[in-house]
Design an enzyme around this catalytic site. Structure first.
Site, PDB file in Angstrom:
ATOM      1  N   LYS A  41       0.810  -1.211   0.000  1.00  0.00           N
ATOM      2  CA  LYS A  41       0.000   0.000   0.000  1.00  0.00           C
ATOM      3  C   LYS A  41       0.845   1.263   0.000  1.00  0.00           C
ATOM      4  O   LYS A  41       0.395   2.329  -0.372  1.00  0.00           O
ATOM      5  CB  LYS A  41      -0.888   0.041   1.266  1.00  0.00           C
ATOM      6  N   ASP A  98       7.554   3.167  -2.049  1.00  0.00           N
ATOM      7  CA  ASP A  98       7.744   4.216  -1.039  1.00  0.00           C
ATOM      8  C   ASP A  98       9.103   4.081  -0.377  1.00  0.00           C
ATOM      9  O   ASP A  98       9.813   5.063  -0.180  1.00  0.00           O
ATOM     10  CB  ASP A  98       6.611   4.181   0.006  1.00  0.00           C
ATOM     11  N   ASP A 101      14.109  -1.118   1.995  1.00  0.00           N
ATOM     12  CA  ASP A 101      14.769  -1.334   3.281  1.00  0.00           C
ATOM     13  C   ASP A 101      15.807  -2.449   3.085  1.00  0.00           C
ATOM     14  O   ASP A 101      16.939  -2.184   2.692  1.00  0.00           O
ATOM     15  CB  ASP A 101      13.664  -1.697   4.291  1.00  0.00           C
ATOM     16  N   THR A 105      11.826  -7.077  -1.053  1.00  0.00           N
ATOM     17  CA  THR A 105      10.558  -6.867  -1.769  1.00  0.00           C
ATOM     18  C   THR A 105      10.812  -6.438  -3.207  1.00  0.00           C
ATOM     19  O   THR A 105      10.214  -6.973  -4.149  1.00  0.00           O
ATOM     20  CB  THR A 105       9.719  -5.792  -1.045  1.00  0.00           C
TER      21      THR A 105
HETATM   22  C1  PRP Z   1       7.241  -1.786   2.849  1.00  0.00           C
HETATM   23  C2  PRP Z   1       7.534  -0.987   1.605  1.00  0.00           C
HETATM   24  C3  PRP Z   1       8.200  -1.980   0.706  1.00  0.00           C
HETATM   25  C4  PRP Z   1       8.856  -2.944   1.674  1.00  0.00           C
HETATM   26  C5  PRP Z   1      10.330  -2.676   1.718  1.00  0.00           C
HETATM   27  O1  PRP Z   1       6.024  -2.434   2.685  1.00  0.00           O
HETATM   28  O2  PRP Z   1       6.376  -0.463   1.030  1.00  0.00           O
HETATM   29  O3  PRP Z   1       7.273  -2.642  -0.134  1.00  0.00           O
HETATM   30  O4  PRP Z   1       8.303  -2.717   2.972  1.00  0.00           O
HETATM   31  O5  PRP Z   1      10.972  -3.530   2.613  1.00  0.00           O
HETATM   32  P1  PRP Z   1      12.185  -4.457   2.188  1.00  0.00           P
HETATM   33  O6  PRP Z   1      13.114  -3.664   1.322  1.00  0.00           O
HETATM   34  O7  PRP Z   1      12.818  -4.823   3.529  1.00  0.00           O
HETATM   35  O8  PRP Z   1      11.651  -5.666   1.492  1.00  0.00           O
HETATM   36  P2  PRP Z   1       5.190  -3.030   3.903  1.00  0.00           P
HETATM   37  O9  PRP Z   1       5.514  -4.496   4.052  1.00  0.00           O
HETATM   38  O10 PRP Z   1       5.390  -2.179   5.117  1.00  0.00           O
HETATM   39  O11 PRP Z   1       3.704  -2.945   3.381  1.00  0.00           O
HETATM   40  P3  PRP Z   1       2.823  -1.656   3.000  1.00  0.00           P
HETATM   41  O12 PRP Z   1       3.495  -0.996   1.806  1.00  0.00           O
HETATM   42  O13 PRP Z   1       1.492  -2.235   2.671  1.00  0.00           O
HETATM   43  O14 PRP Z   1       2.809  -0.737   4.192  1.00  0.00           O
END
Ligand code: PRP
Length: 175
Positions: A41, A98, A101, A105
Site C-alpha cells: 500500500k 515508497d 529497506d 521486496t
Molecule cells: C514496505 C515498503 C516496501 C517494503 C520494503 O512495505 O512499502 O514494499 O516494505 O521492505 P524491504 O526492502 O525490507 O523488502 P510493507 O511491508 O510495510 O507494506 P505496506 O506498503 O502495505 O505498508
C-alpha cells in the site's frame, strides 16, 4: 495525540518529487509510453503525486505484496497478493516504491514483473535505507537516503496508522 517529529517536511517532499518527475520524464522522453507500477500500500500517495507531475505519456498499474514479518523485523520472504491487471508485455515499466529497506521486496517484484516480459524495468523509491540493505537490487531513482529509522506519513504506516500525514515523520516502534 502528539504528531510524530518531522524527518522530511511536506515542502521538502514535494520539491524532491517534482525533481524526480522531471528527471524521469526527460529520461523516457523518446520512449513513447511508460507504465508506472505502484506497490501497495505504501506507494499510493507517492505514485499519485509523482505521476501527476510527469510530462510523458503514462499509464498506472498497481501490484500488492506482503512480507512475512515478526513484529517490525522482516523475514525476507515475500508473497504476491495482487498482480498487475493490465498487459505490460513490451512496455517500459517503472516500479514505484515508497521505501526500500532490506531490498527483498523490490528484488522479488523485479522477478515477478520480468515474467510479464516488459520492454524494460527501472525502479524508483522515495526512500532508501542504505544501511539496511541485505540484497543487491538496482534503484534507478531515489528520493532520499535515510538512516535506520521507522518512518511514517506520505503513505508509510506504523500498524496501518499515519499513512495520510502530509510529511515524513519518525516513530519509535518500541513505544
Ligand atoms: C514496505 C515498503 C516496501 C517494503 C520494503 O512495505 O512499502 O514494499 O516494505 O521492505 P524491504 O526492502 O525490507 O523488502 P510493507 O511491508 O510495510 O507494506 P505496506 O506498503 O502495505 O505498508
Amino acid at each position: 495525540m502528539s504528531q510524530p517529529p518531522v524527518l522530511i517536511s511536506e515542502d521538502g517532499i514535494q520539491a524532491r518529487v517534482a525533481d524526480l518527475a522531471a528527471q524521469i520524464s526527460a529520461d523516457y522522453e523518446d520512449k513513447g509510453d511508460i507504465v508506472l507500477i505502484g506497490v501497495l500500500k505504501g506507494a499510493f500517495i507517492f505514485l499519485s503525486d509523482l505521476s501527476r507531475r510527469m510530462t510523458i505519456p503514462r499509464t498506472i498499474e498497481f501490484i500488492a505484496v506482503s512480507s512475512y514479518a515478526t513484529g517490525s523485523i522482516s523475514s525476507g520472504a515475500v508473497r504476491l497478493v495482487m498482480d498487475v491487471r493490465g498487459n505490460i508485455e513490451n512496455r517500459h515499466v517503472l516500479i514505484v516504491e515508497d521505501i526500500v529497506d532490506t531490498g527483498h521486496t523490490l528484488k522479488y517484484l523485479i522477478g515477478i514483473l520480468e515474467s510479464h516480459r516488459p520492454a524494460s524495468i527501472r525502479t524508483c523509491a522515495l526512500l532508501r535505507k542504505a544501511e539496511s540493505a541485505e540484497v543487491d537490487v538496482p534503484i534507478d531513482y531515489v528520493g532520499f537516503d535515510i538512516g535506520d529509522e521507522w518512518v511514517v506519513g506520505y503513505g508509510l504506516d506504523f500498524a496501518e496508522h499515519d499513512r495520510t500525514l502530509p510529511y515524513l515523520g519518525i516513530v519509535d516502534p518500541e513505544v
